[in-house]
Design a protein around this motif. Structure first.
Motif, PDB file in Angstrom:
ATOM      1  N   UNK A  42     -46.684 -61.679 124.934  1.00 22.82           N
ATOM      2  CA  UNK A  42     -45.580 -61.643 123.965  1.00 22.82           C
ATOM      3  C   UNK A  42     -45.319 -60.234 123.440  1.00 22.82           C
ATOM      4  N   UNK A  43     -44.168 -60.076 122.808  1.00 22.77           N
ATOM      5  CA  UNK A  43     -43.867 -58.832 122.095  1.00 22.77           C
ATOM      6  C   UNK A  43     -44.526 -58.911 120.721  1.00 22.77           C
TER       7      UNK A  43
ATOM      8  N   UNK B 288     -42.185 -69.935 118.832  1.00 22.11           N
ATOM      9  CA  UNK B 288     -42.320 -69.404 120.175  1.00 22.11           C
ATOM     10  C   UNK B 288     -42.446 -67.885 120.093  1.00 22.11           C
ATOM     11  N   UNK B 289     -43.208 -67.334 120.984  1.00 16.69           N
ATOM     12  CA  UNK B 289     -43.362 -65.886 121.031  1.00 16.69           C
ATOM     13  C   UNK B 289     -42.151 -65.245 121.700  1.00 16.69           C
ATOM     14  N   UNK B 290     -41.865 -64.030 121.282  1.00 10.68           N
ATOM     15  CA  UNK B 290     -40.815 -63.243 121.930  1.00 10.68           C
ATOM     16  C   UNK B 290     -41.315 -62.626 123.228  1.00 10.68           C
TER      17      UNK B 290
ATOM     18  N   UNK C 145     -36.307 -61.309 123.617  1.00 12.42           N
ATOM     19  CA  UNK C 145     -35.744 -62.643 123.840  1.00 12.42           C
ATOM     20  C   UNK C 145     -36.605 -63.706 123.170  1.00 12.42           C
ATOM     21  N   UNK C 146     -35.962 -64.496 122.317  1.00  4.55           N
ATOM     22  CA  UNK C 146     -36.590 -65.675 121.702  1.00  4.55           C
ATOM     23  C   UNK C 146     -36.196 -66.870 122.567  1.00  4.55           C
ATOM     24  N   UNK C 147     -37.181 -67.572 123.067  1.00  2.44           N
ATOM     25  CA  UNK C 147     -36.921 -68.695 123.980  1.00  2.44           C
ATOM     26  C   UNK C 147     -37.128 -69.987 123.205  1.00  2.44           C
ATOM     27  N   UNK C 148     -36.062 -70.740 123.044  1.00  2.00           N
ATOM     28  CA  UNK C 148     -36.119 -71.915 122.174  1.00  2.00           C
ATOM     29  C   UNK C 148     -35.813 -73.149 123.001  1.00  2.00           C
TER      30      UNK C 148
ATOM     31  N   UNK D  21     -33.195 -64.186 113.074  1.00  2.00           N
ATOM     32  CA  UNK D  21     -32.736 -63.195 112.098  1.00  2.00           C
ATOM     33  C   UNK D  21     -33.897 -62.371 111.554  1.00  2.00           C
ATOM     34  N   UNK D  22     -35.048 -63.007 111.382  1.00  2.00           N
ATOM     35  CA  UNK D  22     -36.203 -62.247 110.908  1.00  2.00           C
ATOM     36  C   UNK D  22     -36.690 -61.261 111.967  1.00  2.00           C
ATOM     37  N   UNK D  23     -36.761 -61.714 113.212  1.00  2.00           N
ATOM     38  CA  UNK D  23     -37.186 -60.814 114.290  1.00  2.00           C
ATOM     39  C   UNK D  23     -36.178 -59.677 114.468  1.00  2.00           C
TER      40      UNK D  23
END
Lengths: 138, 138
Positions: free
Chosen positions: A26-27, A43-45, A57-60, A79-81
């Protein structure tokens, strides 16, 4: 394997097919007293690069019974990331990756379209079967 | 009784002590193809009125192990609810209610302060023992 992990690899594979190099999985993000990595519920970025372009990338997966509940957490996390990235690595662009099915079922609704517009959520829409990116929505 | 229900009543009682009338518990929101009421994962909103002022309050307990995960979902829920209100009842102001303990532990961090500023989150900080409102942060 939980569904979210399956789609994690799906998106990675789809990016690699388009020539992206996965640089962080992850990032790791730590900023302003908050260690995002310990975010157990999210989920991890992943981070990727292609030529001079850098993305996170956030994978949802949206596999909870309530799509709107999943969207609350996806939006807040996004938004937080993005806020962290604006402060520590502003050249990296933040995306939310969702499957074509979820896009059709939920992201075409008037409410969701308004939210995506208002909060300027950039989307990667992927095909879960072919493991390819269908569309980048900037 | 789950902790989140205890604080739900705490905030209601604190508002009543300040002269607010609870008009909706929960506040039903349905807009643009999304029924927010079926949001199983989220705390319900309450609505209150005092003279000509109308507010909607999201009560967030932050009792998960990860405060940042809880904050993702609180932020997304807050912004989505506020977006619905802007479209259907723009005179109603949206607040996020958090306990004094959570404020001190998490909302004083640099990251959280930036997020609250950037997304213009109005806060109600309440004392869980005395069942009173300590501060309105607009």
């Amino acid at each position: 394997m939980p569904a979210k992990d399956i789609f994690h690899d799906t998106v990675k594979n789809a990016l690699i097919k388009e020539g992206w190099i996965i640089t962080d999985d992850p990032l790791y993000l730590d900023y302003g007293g908050v260690d995002m990595y310990v975010d157990l519920g999210a989920e991890k970025l992943i981070a990727a690069q292609k030529d001079q372009q850098k993305i996170a990338v956030e994978i949802k997966t949206f596999n909870r019974p309530s799509l709107i509940a999943e969207f609350h957490s996806a939006l807040g996390q996004f938004l937080n990331y993005r806020l962290v990235l604006e402060n520590i690595e502003p050249e990296r662009t933040m995306y939310l990756a969702i499957s074509e099915d979820v896009y059709e079922a939920f992201f075409t609704l008037v409410f969701t379209q308004k939210a995506v517009d208002k909060y300027q959520i950039k989307l990667i829409i992927y095909d879960t079967k072919k493991e390819v990116i269908k569309e980048w929505k900037n």
